[in-house]
Scaffold this active site. Structure first.
Site: not given
Length: 200
Positions: A9, A103, A145
């Site tokens: 990310d 995602k 994450c």
């Protein structure tokens, strides 16, 4: 041994100036690019994930649209698909990335294992099909994450290293707790200099 690199990310909304920007995010982007320039040959596959949330609705309660976010379960709107905030940070070179994972498409998602690649394959399928046994993890955010992705990689049976010089967290206290948890779960908490030592 077949080794993968997970880049978690590294997106505009999670770096300085973004909707959920964390301090040090841009430095992570540049640092990961440098790592790939020096050590790409040590990875059989490089995987990058992105939050890719739906523009409509609250994404399964992930977006706080009718109340203030609690920054635990609910968040400000971020990383909406096809927006600049969802794009990779410009300092991150994606030329060396083999697999792109999206995602959080309409639902909350933290771990890279909750997403799919461009062909619809799961992260587990990607690793299994390529015979991956070892995973190095970098990216954002340490306490969310990155943490979730490492725990799932360990659950998948991978040997996991977390490079602490190439991650950035939402808060120092929760990031420290996350790294302690990951180490206890079996991850090797180290720095990317471990690659230099392995090469020497």
């Amino acid at each position: 041994m077949t080794r993968a690199l997970f880049i978690i990310d590294v997106q505009n909304d999670f770096t300085e100036g973004g909707a959920l920007g964390v301090e040090g995010g841009a430095a992570v982007a540049a640092g990961v690019t440098e790592l790939l320039e020096r050590h790409r040959g040590e990875y059989d596959v490089v995987v990058a994930s992105r939050d890719w949330h739906s523009a409509e609705g609250d994404n399964g309660g992930h977006f706080a649209v009718e109340s203030e976010p609690d920054f635990v379960e609910t968040w400000p709107v971020h990383c909406v698909a096809e927006t600049e905030g969802a794009e990779y940070h410009p300092a991150l070179s994606i030329d060396q990335v083999d697999v792109h994972i999206r995602k959080g498409q309409g639902v909350p998602a933290y771990s890279i294992f909750e997403g799919t690649d461009d062909d619809g394959a799961s992260m587990s399928d990607v690793l299994t099909s390529r015979g991956v046994t070892d995973v190095d993890v970098v990216g954002i955010a340490t306490d969310y994450c990155v943490r979730a992705s490492v725990l799932d990689a360990l659950e998948h049976g991978q040997h996991v290293r977390v490079f602490t010089d190439l991650i950035a967290g939402v808060a120092a206290s929760t990031s420290e707790l996350a790294l302690a948890e990951l180490g206890h779960a079996g991850a090797d908490i180290t720095e990317s200099t471990a690659l230099n030592k392995a090469a020497s």
